[in-house]
Design a protein around this motif. Sequence first.
Motif, PDB file in Angstrom:
ATOM      1  N   ARG A 195       0.833  -1.205   0.000  1.00 51.86           N
ATOM      2  CA  ARG A 195       0.000   0.000   0.000  1.00 51.86           C
ATOM      3  C   ARG A 195       0.869   1.257   0.000  1.00 51.86           C
ATOM      4  N   HIS A 196       0.230   2.376  -0.279  1.00 49.68           N
ATOM      5  CA  HIS A 196       0.952   3.653  -0.227  1.00 49.68           C
ATOM      6  C   HIS A 196       1.241   4.018   1.226  1.00 49.68           C
ATOM      7  N   GLY A 197       2.424   4.539   1.457  1.00 47.85           N
ATOM      8  CA  GLY A 197       2.787   5.043   2.768  1.00 47.85           C
ATOM      9  C   GLY A 197       2.970   6.550   2.702  1.00 47.85           C
ATOM     10  N   ARG A 198       3.826   7.059   3.571  1.00 53.89           N
ATOM     11  CA  ARG A 198       4.089   8.510   3.597  1.00 53.89           C
ATOM     12  C   ARG A 198       5.276   8.873   2.710  1.00 53.89           C
ATOM     13  N   HIS A 199       5.853   7.878   2.022  1.00 53.02           N
ATOM     14  CA  HIS A 199       6.980   8.071   1.103  1.00 53.02           C
ATOM     15  C   HIS A 199       8.210   8.644   1.810  1.00 53.02           C
ATOM     16  N   LEU A 200       8.315   8.375   3.112  1.00 49.86           N
ATOM     17  CA  LEU A 200       9.474   8.865   3.857  1.00 49.86           C
ATOM     18  C   LEU A 200      10.744   8.135   3.436  1.00 49.86           C
ATOM     19  N   GLY A 201      10.612   6.830   3.156  1.00 46.71           N
ATOM     20  CA  GLY A 201      11.779   6.074   2.717  1.00 46.71           C
ATOM     21  C   GLY A 201      12.342   6.610   1.417  1.00 46.71           C
ATOM     22  N   THR A 202      11.443   6.961   0.490  1.00 46.96           N
ATOM     23  CA  THR A 202      11.889   7.524  -0.790  1.00 46.96           C
ATOM     24  C   THR A 202      12.655   8.809  -0.557  1.00 46.96           C
ATOM     25  N   GLY A 203      12.146   9.627   0.373  1.00 45.83           N
ATOM     26  CA  GLY A 203      12.821  10.887   0.680  1.00 45.83           C
ATOM     27  C   GLY A 203      14.191  10.692   1.286  1.00 45.83           C
ATOM     28  N   LEU A 204      14.376   9.556   1.965  1.00 44.55           N
ATOM     29  CA  LEU A 204      15.677   9.262   2.563  1.00 44.55           C
ATOM     30  C   LEU A 204      16.609   8.525   1.607  1.00 44.55           C
ATOM     31  N   GLY A 205      16.086   8.198   0.429  1.00 47.35           N
ATOM     32  CA  GLY A 205      16.894   7.485  -0.558  1.00 47.35           C
ATOM     33  C   GLY A 205      16.739   5.980  -0.508  1.00 47.35           C
TER      34      GLY A 205
END
Length: 313
Positions: A195-205
């Motif tokens: 599912r969609h999350g807060r995309h925090l991992g993407t922001g951290l790379g």
Amino acid sequence: MELIRGLHNLRPRHRGCVLTIGVFDGVHVGHRTLLERLAALGEDFNLPSTLMVFEPHPQEMLDYLVTPARITAFREKMLALRTTPVDRVLCVRFDEKFAVMRAGEFVEDLLVAKLGVRHLVVGDDFRFGYQAEGDVELLRATAPRHGFEVHRRDTYRIAGDRVSSTRIRNMLAVGWIDAVTPLLGRRFSVSGRIRHGRHLGTGLGFPTANFALRRPVCPISGVFTVRMRLDGEDRLRPGVANIGVRPTVGGTERLLEVHLLGFSGDLYGRHAEVEFFTRLREERRFDSLDALRTQIALDVQSAREFFAAQMLG
């Protein structure tokens, strides 16, 4: 395997069976041995083998202070049961009305009137009815007049030690992932829809595939090496996963987040199964996002080294 959801869905054709009863959390090797015995008994008497399970877990309703961790969520349990020889699974809703059913009513109304049980297979510690008043001896005393036979099975053991869901939960809680594999007959895993999350991992790379855990309490927490299989694929993709509430970013919901090594692509909406290997560390709160990013990079490197050493990448 036929799944019967609730007593209200029982039909006349479901009467006449060999039956066993329990929570069957984890569907471990002891459960499988019992179900194999049940199926063999069904073949001997030309009767369908039926497993009665409960949802929610009785302890979740009876003791709010000691809710047991679930080794398998409901869907995971049903998928595991499909690999056993049992013909039918009757899922009974464990609610306040069911919780106060007396042992005699359980036998007469449910086992005899509704299911027409001919042979009942139970473990040596089986209890049932209001305040667990019923046991194997009560069943044996009442079975002859109701026309069924009781078969008691001793606890399954490996190297002299009892195999139980409680033992597996306790081992998972301290991170003994490898040690539970022979007890489960497979690696511990969690499955669900990404599912969609807060995309925090993407922001951290470090983009992650996020899963809701679908259980009140999860038996494990922390950071782990994992492999993930997407529905429709045989390939197992290596990764690093966190199960927890993400305290550094103020999270409250317990989630499974998986970062796949060397993967890029859209996984949202797909079902996947995540197998767990080693526990790298406990989840903890970091003072900054930069500190969290640095630790994730170390976790990823540890996972790469693990899979390279195991030749599992």
